[in-house]
Design a protein around this motif. Structure first.
Motif, PDB file in Angstrom:
ATOM      1  N   ILE A   1       0.909  -1.448   0.022  1.00  9.21           N
ATOM      2  CA  ILE A   1      -0.062   0.038  -0.097  1.00  9.21           C
ATOM      3  C   ILE A   1       0.926   1.270   0.172  1.00  9.21           C
ATOM      4  O   ILE A   1       1.840   1.451   0.747  1.00  9.21           O
ATOM      5  CB  ILE A   1      -0.910   0.027   1.330  1.00  9.21           C
ATOM      6  CG1 ILE A   1      -1.645  -1.364   1.172  1.00  9.21           C
ATOM      7  CG2 ILE A   1      -1.845   1.375   1.208  1.00  9.21           C
ATOM      8  CD1 ILE A   1      -2.642  -1.407   2.524  1.00  9.21           C
ATOM      9  N   VAL A   2       0.476   2.078  -0.865  1.00  6.77           N
ATOM     10  CA  VAL A   2       1.465   3.370  -0.909  1.00  6.77           C
ATOM     11  C   VAL A   2       1.408   4.105   0.349  1.00  6.77           C
ATOM     12  O   VAL A   2       0.459   4.280   1.040  1.00  6.77           O
ATOM     13  CB  VAL A   2       0.776   4.417  -1.907  1.00  6.77           C
ATOM     14  CG1 VAL A   2       1.570   5.458  -2.315  1.00  6.77           C
ATOM     15  CG2 VAL A   2       1.039   3.589  -3.417  1.00  6.77           C
TER      16      VAL A   2
ATOM     17  N   ILE B   1      16.627   3.027  -4.167  1.00  6.50           N
ATOM     18  CA  ILE B   1      15.375   2.805  -4.718  1.00  6.50           C
ATOM     19  C   ILE B   1      14.986   1.443  -5.409  1.00  6.50           C
ATOM     20  O   ILE B   1      16.076   0.989  -6.234  1.00  6.50           O
ATOM     21  CB  ILE B   1      14.771   4.024  -5.618  1.00  6.50           C
ATOM     22  CG1 ILE B   1      15.022   5.375  -5.118  1.00  6.50           C
ATOM     23  CG2 ILE B   1      13.412   3.791  -6.198  1.00  6.50           C
ATOM     24  CD1 ILE B   1      14.003   5.308  -3.810  1.00  6.50           C
ATOM     25  N   VAL B   2      14.210   0.642  -5.147  1.00  7.02           N
ATOM     26  CA  VAL B   2      13.860  -0.635  -5.793  1.00  7.02           C
ATOM     27  C   VAL B   2      12.377  -0.775  -6.265  1.00  7.02           C
ATOM     28  O   VAL B   2      11.498   0.199  -6.076  1.00  7.02           O
ATOM     29  CB  VAL B   2      14.027  -1.644  -4.682  1.00  7.02           C
ATOM     30  CG1 VAL B   2      15.586  -1.912  -4.422  1.00  7.02           C
ATOM     31  CG2 VAL B   2      13.047  -1.722  -3.601  1.00  7.02           C
ATOM     32  N   THR B   3      12.415  -1.769  -7.178  1.00  7.49           N
ATOM     33  CA  THR B   3      10.748  -2.078  -7.527  1.00  7.49           C
ATOM     34  C   THR B   3      10.233  -3.248  -7.092  1.00  7.49           C
ATOM     35  O   THR B   3      11.006  -4.374  -7.100  1.00  7.49           O
ATOM     36  CB  THR B   3      10.859  -1.984  -9.028  1.00  7.49           C
ATOM     37  OG1 THR B   3      11.305  -0.764  -9.674  1.00  7.49           O
ATOM     38  CG2 THR B   3       9.478  -2.291  -9.468  1.00  7.49           C
ATOM     39  N   LEU B   4       9.314  -3.230  -6.376  1.00  4.09           N
ATOM     40  CA  LEU B   4       8.679  -4.552  -5.897  1.00  4.09           C
ATOM     41  C   LEU B   4       7.499  -5.121  -6.559  1.00  4.09           C
ATOM     42  O   LEU B   4       6.573  -4.140  -7.285  1.00  4.09           O
ATOM     43  CB  LEU B   4       8.294  -4.582  -4.347  1.00  4.09           C
ATOM     44  CG  LEU B   4       9.335  -4.181  -3.721  1.00  4.09           C
ATOM     45  CD1 LEU B   4       8.873  -3.693  -2.285  1.00  4.09           C
ATOM     46  CD2 LEU B   4      10.401  -5.216  -3.466  1.00  4.09           C
ATOM     47  N   PHE B   5       7.122  -6.491  -6.636  1.00  3.10           N
ATOM     48  CA  PHE B   5       5.802  -6.767  -7.124  1.00  3.10           C
ATOM     49  C   PHE B   5       5.635  -8.050  -6.359  1.00  3.10           C
ATOM     50  O   PHE B   5       6.293  -8.777  -5.750  1.00  3.10           O
ATOM     51  CB  PHE B   5       5.921  -7.172  -8.637  1.00  3.10           C
ATOM     52  CG  PHE B   5       6.688  -8.251  -9.198  1.00  3.10           C
ATOM     53  CD1 PHE B   5       6.388  -9.586  -9.336  1.00  3.10           C
ATOM     54  CD2 PHE B   5       8.335  -8.000  -9.052  1.00  3.10           C
ATOM     55  CE1 PHE B   5       7.218 -10.462  -9.804  1.00  3.10           C
ATOM     56  CE2 PHE B   5       9.088  -9.176  -9.429  1.00  3.10           C
ATOM     57  CZ  PHE B   5       8.576 -10.370  -9.828  1.00  3.10           C
ATOM     58  N   ASN B   6       4.046  -8.374  -6.444  1.00  6.63           N
ATOM     59  CA  ASN B   6       3.757  -9.490  -5.699  1.00  6.63           C
ATOM     60  C   ASN B   6       2.988 -10.496  -6.251  1.00  6.63           C
ATOM     61  O   ASN B   6       2.546 -11.537  -5.726  1.00  6.63           O
ATOM     62  CB  ASN B   6       2.872  -8.958  -4.306  1.00  6.63           C
ATOM     63  CG  ASN B   6       1.664  -8.313  -4.865  1.00  6.63           C
ATOM     64  OD1 ASN B   6       1.409  -8.139  -5.940  1.00  6.63           O
ATOM     65  ND2 ASN B   6       1.051  -7.376  -4.073  1.00  6.63           N
ATOM     66  N   GLY B   7       2.779 -10.544  -7.636  1.00  5.71           N
ATOM     67  CA  GLY B   7       2.184 -11.334  -8.512  1.00  5.71           C
ATOM     68  C   GLY B   7       0.486 -11.344  -8.482  1.00  5.71           C
ATOM     69  O   GLY B   7       0.048 -12.139  -9.203  1.00  5.71           O
ATOM     70  N   ASN B   8      -0.045 -10.308  -7.721  1.00  2.00           N
ATOM     71  CA  ASN B   8      -1.438 -10.387  -7.390  1.00  2.00           C
ATOM     72  C   ASN B   8      -1.861  -9.585  -8.683  1.00  2.00           C
ATOM     73  O   ASN B   8      -1.253  -8.881  -9.183  1.00  2.00           O
ATOM     74  CB  ASN B   8      -1.624  -9.735  -6.032  1.00  2.00           C
ATOM     75  CG  ASN B   8      -1.533 -10.384  -5.079  1.00  2.00           C
ATOM     76  OD1 ASN B   8      -1.288 -11.622  -5.248  1.00  2.00           O
ATOM     77  ND2 ASN B   8      -1.091  -9.866  -3.862  1.00  2.00           N
ATOM     78  N   LYS B   9      -3.249  -9.967  -8.913  1.00  2.00           N
ATOM     79  CA  LYS B   9      -4.043  -8.945  -9.982  1.00  2.00           C
ATOM     80  C   LYS B   9      -5.159  -8.823  -9.429  1.00  2.00           C
ATOM     81  O   LYS B   9      -6.348  -9.219  -9.563  1.00  2.00           O
ATOM     82  CB  LYS B   9      -4.165 -10.015 -11.278  1.00  2.00           C
ATOM     83  CG  LYS B   9      -3.035 -10.368 -12.047  1.00  2.00           C
ATOM     84  CD  LYS B   9      -3.221 -11.058 -13.205  1.00  2.00           C
ATOM     85  CE  LYS B   9      -4.012 -10.531 -14.259  1.00  2.00           C
ATOM     86  NZ  LYS B   9      -3.864 -11.552 -15.474  1.00  2.00           N
ATOM     87  N   PRO B  10      -5.278  -7.560  -8.588  1.00  2.00           N
ATOM     88  CA  PRO B  10      -6.511  -7.187  -7.904  1.00  2.00           C
ATOM     89  C   PRO B  10      -7.742  -6.880  -8.588  1.00  2.00           C
ATOM     90  O   PRO B  10      -8.780  -6.951  -7.920  1.00  2.00           O
ATOM     91  CB  PRO B  10      -5.953  -6.332  -6.910  1.00  2.00           C
ATOM     92  CG  PRO B  10      -4.904  -5.634  -7.644  1.00  2.00           C
ATOM     93  CD  PRO B  10      -4.079  -6.492  -8.384  1.00  2.00           C
TER      94      PRO B  10
ATOM     95  N   ILE C   1       6.565   4.030  -2.248  1.00  2.00           N
ATOM     96  CA  ILE C   1       6.430   5.224  -2.504  1.00  2.00           C
ATOM     97  C   ILE C   1       5.328   5.454  -3.602  1.00  2.00           C
ATOM     98  O   ILE C   1       4.607   6.464  -3.733  1.00  2.00           O
ATOM     99  CB  ILE C   1       7.818   5.879  -3.290  1.00  2.00           C
ATOM    100  CG1 ILE C   1       8.767   5.835  -2.085  1.00  2.00           C
ATOM    101  CG2 ILE C   1       7.684   7.174  -3.903  1.00  2.00           C
ATOM    102  CD1 ILE C   1      10.266   6.065  -2.813  1.00  2.00           C
ATOM    103  N   SER C   2       5.067   4.571  -4.399  1.00  2.00           N
ATOM    104  CA  SER C   2       3.925   4.713  -5.573  1.00  2.00           C
ATOM    105  C   SER C   2       3.857   3.186  -6.204  1.00  2.00           C
ATOM    106  O   SER C   2       4.562   2.483  -6.068  1.00  2.00           O
ATOM    107  CB  SER C   2       4.581   5.877  -6.813  1.00  2.00           C
ATOM    108  OG  SER C   2       5.750   5.308  -7.200  1.00  2.00           O
ATOM    109  N   GLU C   3       2.687   3.092  -7.016  1.00  2.00           N
ATOM    110  CA  GLU C   3       2.366   1.847  -7.730  1.00  2.00           C
ATOM    111  C   GLU C   3       2.165   2.323  -9.258  1.00  2.00           C
ATOM    112  O   GLU C   3       1.693   3.501  -9.496  1.00  2.00           O
ATOM    113  CB  GLU C   3       1.135   1.354  -7.107  1.00  2.00           C
ATOM    114  CG  GLU C   3      -0.254   2.246  -7.474  1.00  2.00           C
ATOM    115  CD  GLU C   3      -1.525   1.342  -6.844  1.00  2.00           C
ATOM    116  OE1 GLU C   3      -1.348   0.314  -6.251  1.00  2.00           O
ATOM    117  OE2 GLU C   3      -2.280   1.917  -7.316  1.00  2.00           O
ATOM    118  N   GLU C   4       2.465   1.245  -9.952  1.00  2.00           N
ATOM    119  CA  GLU C   4       2.165   1.382 -11.341  1.00  2.00           C
ATOM    120  C   GLU C   4       1.735   0.233 -12.112  1.00  2.00           C
ATOM    121  O   GLU C   4       2.003  -0.915 -11.775  1.00  2.00           O
ATOM    122  CB  GLU C   4       3.713   1.665 -12.067  1.00  2.00           C
ATOM    123  CG  GLU C   4       3.845   1.921 -13.747  1.00  2.00           C
ATOM    124  CD  GLU C   4       5.160   1.680 -14.162  1.00  2.00           C
ATOM    125  OE1 GLU C   4       5.428   1.607 -15.459  1.00  2.00           O
ATOM    126  OE2 GLU C   4       6.155   1.437 -13.460  1.00  2.00           O
TER     127      GLU C   4
END
Length: 253
Positions: free
Chosen positions: A13-14, A39-48, A73-76
């Protein structure tokens, strides 16, 4: 955008702060030597939302000897999944060949992989060791997603006998490679648009499928397809077939 992409199966959550998993911490801090504030990029595999997947820009914070956190920080929204759904049934091969096939098939957009016990698979492990092997294969898939920019993580299913897999109920187009097949992937007749197509692709291990296994697959409505005039190794066959499918029905141009 950060070039460092890390998978973690956590809801993000941002403006929240999330503790890193042991795997993510080890990769970021111990392997990549990232520091607080990076700074890094994270992903969790979910498709909400059913279709969209997301990745998250985050800042590394509160770095300690054995743990660290990230500030989201932000979502894309990311939409780089192929419109073609491919379920790869791969005869289990020895050594690094299986690892290579899984890694590259994920880069090419495959959606699910089921390792198959066949007559010529040549890999004999206890159920406990196969459970560990499956965990290793899933980590290879995750690493391929981190590298390729995918946010949806394909599942490595529990290994099963070939006969059980080919007889599962499905509406997918069933394909098996055969050097004397009538049609190639490019000439295969189709009665539905590509947008509605899903494929089950059967690939044998080293030495290929036996004549009896090919016959069993044909009886289960698998269509024989031809890749070309040369005999391909198992890992080459899988990746060539996936590439051809993505070129005709998917998103490779």
């Amino acid at each position: 955008m950060s070039k460092t992409r890390i998978y973690q199966s956590t809801d993000f959550i941002v403006n929240s702060t999330v503790k890193l998993s042991d795997d993510a911490f080890g990769h970021m801090v111990r392997v990549l030597r990232l520091n607080e504030g990076d700074i890094v990029t994270l992903f969790n595999g979910n498709k909400p939302n059913g279709n969209e997947a997301f990745q998250y820009t985050a800042k590394l914070v509160d770095v300690k000897k054995k743990q660290a956190s990230v500030e989201i920080i932000s979502e894309e929204s990311v939409n780089n999944e192929s419109p073609l759904n491919i379920h790869l049934g791969q005869g289990i091969s020895r050594g690094d060949r299986m690892d290579f096939t899984l890694q590259k098939s994920v880069e090419l957009g495959v959606n699910k992989i089921t390792p198959l016990f066949t007559e010529r698979c040549g890999v004999k492990l206890s159920s406990e060791r196969f459970a560990k092997k499956r965990e290793q294969w899933q980590k290879i898939v995750i690493s391929a997603c981190e590298q390729s920019g995918r946010c949806v993580v394909p599942l490595v299913a529990e290994p099963m006998p070939l006969q059980d897999w080919i007889n599962e109920q499905t509406t997918a187009l069933k394909l098996n490679l055969h050097p004397k097949a009538e049609h190639s992937i490019m000439s295969l007749p189709m009665d539905k648009p590509a947008s509605e197509l899903s494929v089950r692709l059967l690939i044998g291990p080293e030495g290929g499928l036996t004549d009896e296994e090919i016959s069993q697959a044909n009886q289960a409505d698998f269509q024989d397809i031809l890749l070309g005039p040369r005999v391909l190794r198992t890992e080459t066959a899988a990746l060539t077939a996936i590439t051809a499918l993505q070129c005709r029905f998917g998103d490779l141009k």
